[in-house]
Design a protein around this motif. Structure first.
Motif, PDB file in Angstrom:
ATOM      1  N   UNK A 252       0.857  -1.187   0.000  1.00 32.79           N
ATOM      2  CA  UNK A 252       0.000   0.000   0.000  1.00 32.79           C
ATOM      3  C   UNK A 252       0.895   1.239   0.000  1.00 32.79           C
ATOM      4  N   UNK A 253       0.308   2.345  -0.416  1.00 31.76           N
ATOM      5  CA  UNK A 253       1.058   3.590  -0.583  1.00 31.76           C
ATOM      6  C   UNK A 253       0.289   4.715   0.104  1.00 31.76           C
ATOM      7  N   UNK A 254       1.025   5.572   0.810  1.00 30.62           N
ATOM      8  CA  UNK A 254       0.461   6.808   1.361  1.00 30.62           C
ATOM      9  C   UNK A 254       1.104   7.983   0.638  1.00 30.62           C
ATOM     10  N   UNK A 255       0.297   8.911   0.159  1.00 30.77           N
ATOM     11  CA  UNK A 255       0.807  10.086  -0.531  1.00 30.77           C
ATOM     12  C   UNK A 255       0.608  11.320   0.348  1.00 30.77           C
ATOM     13  N   UNK A 256       1.710  12.037   0.585  1.00 27.19           N
ATOM     14  CA  UNK A 256       1.685  13.250   1.393  1.00 27.19           C
ATOM     15  C   UNK A 256       1.908  14.473   0.516  1.00 27.19           C
ATOM     16  N   UNK A 261      -1.978  14.131   4.584  1.00 29.16           N
ATOM     17  CA  UNK A 261      -2.184  12.842   3.945  1.00 29.16           C
ATOM     18  C   UNK A 261      -3.286  12.969   2.902  1.00 29.16           C
ATOM     19  N   UNK A 262      -2.925  12.754   1.636  1.00 24.45           N
ATOM     20  CA  UNK A 262      -3.912  12.922   0.570  1.00 24.45           C
ATOM     21  C   UNK A 262      -4.612  11.618   0.207  1.00 24.45           C
ATOM     22  N   UNK A 263      -3.900  10.487   0.292  1.00 22.15           N
ATOM     23  CA  UNK A 263      -4.545   9.210  -0.015  1.00 22.15           C
ATOM     24  C   UNK A 263      -3.700   8.060   0.510  1.00 22.15           C
ATOM     25  N   UNK A 264      -4.374   7.013   0.954  1.00 24.32           N
ATOM     26  CA  UNK A 264      -3.740   5.736   1.304  1.00 24.32           C
ATOM     27  C   UNK A 264      -4.450   4.644   0.529  1.00 24.32           C
ATOM     28  N   UNK A 265      -3.690   3.774  -0.121  1.00 23.19           N
ATOM     29  CA  UNK A 265      -4.327   2.675  -0.847  1.00 23.19           C
ATOM     30  C   UNK A 265      -3.313   1.832  -1.580  1.00 23.19           C
ATOM     31  N   UNK A 266      -3.798   0.822  -2.254  1.00 20.51           N
ATOM     32  CA  UNK A 266      -2.943   0.000  -3.089  1.00 20.51           C
ATOM     33  C   UNK A 266      -2.501   0.808  -4.306  1.00 20.51           C
TER      34      UNK A 266
END
Length: 396
Positions: A252-256, A261-266
């Motif tokens: 999974x990836x978290x984008x900052x 935190x803008x999104x967490x997901x596969x």
């Protein structure tokens, strides 16, 4: 899509069983400056990073970060320079203290650890691989690899055996008596990885560990990390600014962005279901053939033993399926619809292989086998691959 930032946890993440959670990041804020309480109040009232700086003179490093990391997963935190990713990773071992919030490891709030408990946690529970290697130049490769176990109180004989085991795991057996200056950059990074693994910590922090390497060595290190992770199942937190690297390594990836935190997901979530305009722009130029894997395109087909694969049974199955796998227990062949003769050996790929990796094989053959857990379970054709890419392009 809405332009405002949102902390997105996809549906599959919301149902994570508590026992599967290794690390919980609970509403973490980090503010740098002399008026952190005032800045925190401004943030909670809805002020943006620039407003907080103007009103209080404080810099917002992290703003209400909240997510969980599963036991045994590779969790990638990514963003551009200044996004807060390196600040965040240093919270997991308390090299940086949060202004507010909690981080729980195995249910325990590490912010409540006293100095003795924190030292034990850093020595035994969590380990770090640095971007610039961080090796001791006056010590040999083996001495660098065993410094963690020695600090843990492991006797030297056991530490040496453990260190040699990890050096072999990272492909450096035979180099144990060399000094860091005698190694290439990629080899030095392998020593850093071996040193982290030798502590036998459950959690491995990797802060842009491969960014200082040239592209070929970087690719080799990525593959080696995937291989090691497949065997050891550590909980890995990996920091990068490289989206291709994040997609390749991360479960999974978290984008900052700007500490938010803008999104967490596969990888699939990030690419095909971006949470906002920023994430959409971030992933717009990604090569889908490198992001999509064979599992998302192949078709499962019947598997028969050589004795079961009679002409009558095979013909009946081929009327309903594009192919049949025929196995003798050790090797598998493919009998494709429309093919004349018996089942033929063809190339095979793992279900986790990128579609782009399959193209050279599909250029030479009409179809290839797809394996799951080492066993052939399906087939992939050029048409299947192209249709999957076309579907994803429409979704994106």
């Amino acid at each position: 899509m809405a332009g405002a930032p949102r902390n997105i946890l996809p549906a599959e993440s919301e149902a994570v069983i508590a026992s599967d959670v290794k690390i919980q990041v609970d509403k973490v804020y980090k503010i740098f400056g002399n008026r952190p309480d005032d800045a925190l109040a401004e943030l909670r009232a809805g002020a943006q990073k620039a407003e907080v700086l103007q009103k209080t003179g404080c810099i917002v490093g992290l703003n209400d970060i909240d997510f969980s990391i599963r036991r045994g997963e590779t969790f990638v935190i990514m963003g551009l320079s200044g996004s807060g990713k390196s600040t965040l990773i240093r919270h997991f071992n308390r090299l940086i203290e949060p202004t507010a919030g909690r981080i729980l490891v195995d249910g325990r709030n590490i912010m409540e650890m006293n100095a003795k408990e924190l030292l034990a946690f850093r020595r035994n529970g969590i380990s770090m691989v640095f971007q610039r290697f961080g090796l001791l130049p006056h010590q040999t490769v083996l001495e660098n690899a065993i410094c963690g176990p020695i600090l843990q109180g492991v006797n030297r004989r056991e530490a040496v055996a453990l260190g040699m085991e990890q050096l072999e795991l990272v492909g450096l057996k035979g180099f144990e008596n060399r000094f860091p200056r005698q190694l290439s950059g990629g080899m030095q990074q392998r020593v850093g990885l071996a040193r982290a693994l030798a502590t036998q910590a459950d959690v491995l922090l990797m802060d842009e560990a491969f960014s200082a390497l040239d592209p070929l060595i970087k690719s080799d290190m990525q593959e080696q990390l995937k291989d090691i992770q497949a065997r050891l199942k550590k909980t890995i937190i990996f920091i990068t600014h490289d989206l291709d690297e994040a997609l390749h390594l991360g479960d999974r990836i978290a984008i900052l962005k700007d500490g938010e935190l803008r999104q967490v997901g596969t990888g699939e979530d990030i690419l095909f279901r971006p949470a906002d305009d920023y994430v959409e722009r971030f992933v717009r130029k990604v090569d889908l053939s490198r992001a999509m894997v064979a599992h998302e395109a192949f078709e499962k087909i019947p598997v028969l033993t050589e004795m079961e694969a009679t002409s009558e049974r095979s013909s009946a199955l081929l009327r309903e399926h594009p192919g049949v796998i025929v196995t003798n227990g050790t090797a598998s062949c493919l009998l494709a619809r429309g093919a004349s003769g018996s089942a033929m050996p063809v190339a095979s790929v793992d279900a986790g292989a990128a579609i782009g990796h399959c193209f050279p094989l599909l250029a030479a053959e009409d179809a290839i086998l797809v394996t799951e857990d080492g066993a052939a379970t399906g087939m992939l054709t050029r048409e299947m691959a192209f249709k999957a890419l076309a579907r994803s392009a429409r979704v994106a």
